[in-house]
Design a protein around this motif. Structure first.
Motif, PDB file in Angstrom:
ATOM      1  N   SER A 267       0.801  -0.755   0.111  1.00 32.85           N
ATOM      2  CA  SER A 267       0.064   0.059   0.255  1.00 32.85           C
ATOM      3  C   SER A 267       1.075   1.523  -0.154  1.00 32.85           C
ATOM      4  O   SER A 267       2.182   1.187   0.316  1.00 32.85           O
ATOM      5  CB  SER A 267      -0.973   0.086   1.294  1.00 32.85           C
ATOM      6  OG  SER A 267      -1.523   0.782   1.192  1.00 32.85           O
TER       7      SER A 267
ATOM      8  N   ASP B 298      -3.545   6.676   0.182  1.00 30.62           N
ATOM      9  CA  ASP B 298      -4.136   7.510  -1.358  1.00 30.62           C
ATOM     10  C   ASP B 298      -3.337   7.908  -2.351  1.00 30.62           C
ATOM     11  O   ASP B 298      -3.089   9.108  -3.208  1.00 30.62           O
ATOM     12  CB  ASP B 298      -5.029   8.426  -0.747  1.00 30.62           C
ATOM     13  CG  ASP B 298      -6.284   9.441  -1.800  1.00 30.62           C
ATOM     14  OD1 ASP B 298      -6.172   8.339  -2.252  1.00 30.62           O
ATOM     15  OD2 ASP B 298      -6.971   9.843  -0.812  1.00 30.62           O
TER      16      ASP B 298
ATOM     17  N   PRO C  68      -6.305  -0.955  -0.693  1.00 28.45           N
ATOM     18  CA  PRO C  68      -7.111   0.329  -0.875  1.00 28.45           C
ATOM     19  C   PRO C  68      -6.456   1.096   0.695  1.00 28.45           C
ATOM     20  O   PRO C  68      -5.889   0.473   1.850  1.00 28.45           O
ATOM     21  CB  PRO C  68      -8.597  -0.062  -0.747  1.00 28.45           C
ATOM     22  CG  PRO C  68      -8.470  -0.801   0.127  1.00 28.45           C
ATOM     23  CD  PRO C  68      -7.240  -1.649  -0.494  1.00 28.45           C
ATOM     24  N   PRO C  69      -6.408   2.512  -0.186  1.00 29.24           N
ATOM     25  CA  PRO C  69      -6.594   3.023  -0.877  1.00 29.24           C
ATOM     26  C   PRO C  69      -5.872   3.198  -2.334  1.00 29.24           C
ATOM     27  O   PRO C  69      -6.204   3.773  -3.331  1.00 29.24           O
ATOM     28  CB  PRO C  69      -6.932   5.111  -0.418  1.00 29.24           C
ATOM     29  CG  PRO C  69      -5.974   4.519   0.674  1.00 29.24           C
ATOM     30  CD  PRO C  69      -5.985   3.426   1.680  1.00 29.24           C
TER      31      PRO C  69
ATOM     32  N   LYS D  25      -4.354   1.880  -5.735  1.00 27.69           N
ATOM     33  CA  LYS D  25      -4.725   1.518  -7.292  1.00 27.69           C
ATOM     34  C   LYS D  25      -3.792   1.716  -7.742  1.00 27.69           C
ATOM     35  O   LYS D  25      -3.409   2.738  -8.205  1.00 27.69           O
ATOM     36  CB  LYS D  25      -6.002   1.635  -7.315  1.00 27.69           C
ATOM     37  CG  LYS D  25      -6.339   3.777  -7.574  1.00 27.69           C
ATOM     38  CD  LYS D  25      -7.989   4.493  -7.614  1.00 27.69           C
ATOM     39  CE  LYS D  25      -7.975   5.558  -7.497  1.00 27.69           C
ATOM     40  NZ  LYS D  25      -9.271   6.078  -8.323  1.00 27.69           N
TER      41      LYS D  25
END
Length: 241
Positions: free
Chosen positions: A121, A124, A191-192, A194
């Motif tokens: 990850s 965002d 997530p978030p 992508k």
């Protein structure tokens, strides 16, 4: 007459399946307890007695990401195990690799197929593949430029495959099984985070009924979301059953 001992009689695979997930739960509980007691400060090794689950799994990751990483390992690993238990799946979390991040999940269907799964990850952000340079880049939140993703998960996944060839004895594999068994290298974006929706069409392939991004760097790796993991494993397994 001399009786030869079976060299595999006392052999033990690396910690996997429910026994491993139990230790991960232990590590999560321990980390949560210590974080609360310390007002959220990162845990040091100190001289305290730490439970085995923490020593195996908690210390494998950097302090700033360890809690999220353990929770994701627990969630994804148990989900794969329960979904494919009847298929004889073996799910090995957090296999240490020298000079590299650990293998988050090594999923093995003995003598059928293997999957290396890296769980990542970047908050965002969108992930962009630079095809000319074969590198992953992270789009800045203000869309003002791209930052190189280091260490590159695609390179790590390729290195994991080499690691297995050198460490096949840990899994009682023959050289043929380690080298010839169909293997998927999978980058799971949580997530978030992508993948950018603007990758070129030729970078996608069909696996079962899934449309999957395939990126090249020292081989090929599939990029999927966390919610797609079981569907991908099922589609990949169906190719070789």
């Amino acid at each position: 007459m001399t009786t030869l001992k079976d060299p595999t009689a006392n052999f033990q695979l690396p910690l996997h399946n429910e026994a491993a997930f139990e230790k991960i739960r232990e590590a999560i509980d321990y980390q949560s307890t210590v974080a609360l007691a310390a007002g959220g400060l990162a845990l040091g090794t100190g001289g305290a007695m730490h439970p085995l689950g923490w020593l195996i799994f908690g210390l494998a990751y950097k302090p700033l990401v360890v809690t999220q990483k353990l929770v994701r390992l627990q969630r994804l690993g148990t989900s794969i195990f329960h979904e494919f238990e009847n298929e004889g799946v073996q799910v090995f979390p957090t296999l240490p690799v020298e000079n590299n991040n650990p293998i988050d999940l090594f999923v093995r269907f003995p003598r059928t197929t293997h999957l290396f799964i890296s769980i990542r990850s970047k908050g965002d952000r969108e992930i962009v593949y630079n095809e000319a340079r074969e590198v992953l880049q992270v789009k800045r939140k203000d869309n003002n430029g791209l930052k190189l993703w280091n260490p590159c998960p695609l390179v790590e996944l390729a290195d994991y495959e080499k690691w297995l060839n050198k460490n096949k004895d840990k899994f009682l594999m023959t050289s043929r099984e380690a080298q010839k068994t169909p293997t998927a290298k999978v980058l799971v974006l949580c997530p978030p985070t992508k993948a950018s929706p603007n990758h070129k069409e030729h970078l996608y392939t069909e696996i079962g009924d899934m449309r999957v991004l395939v990126l090249r760097r020292k081989g090929s790796a599939f990029v999927i979301t966390e919610s797609e993991v079981n569907n991908f494993v099922r589609a990949w397994l169906s190719k070789y059953k």
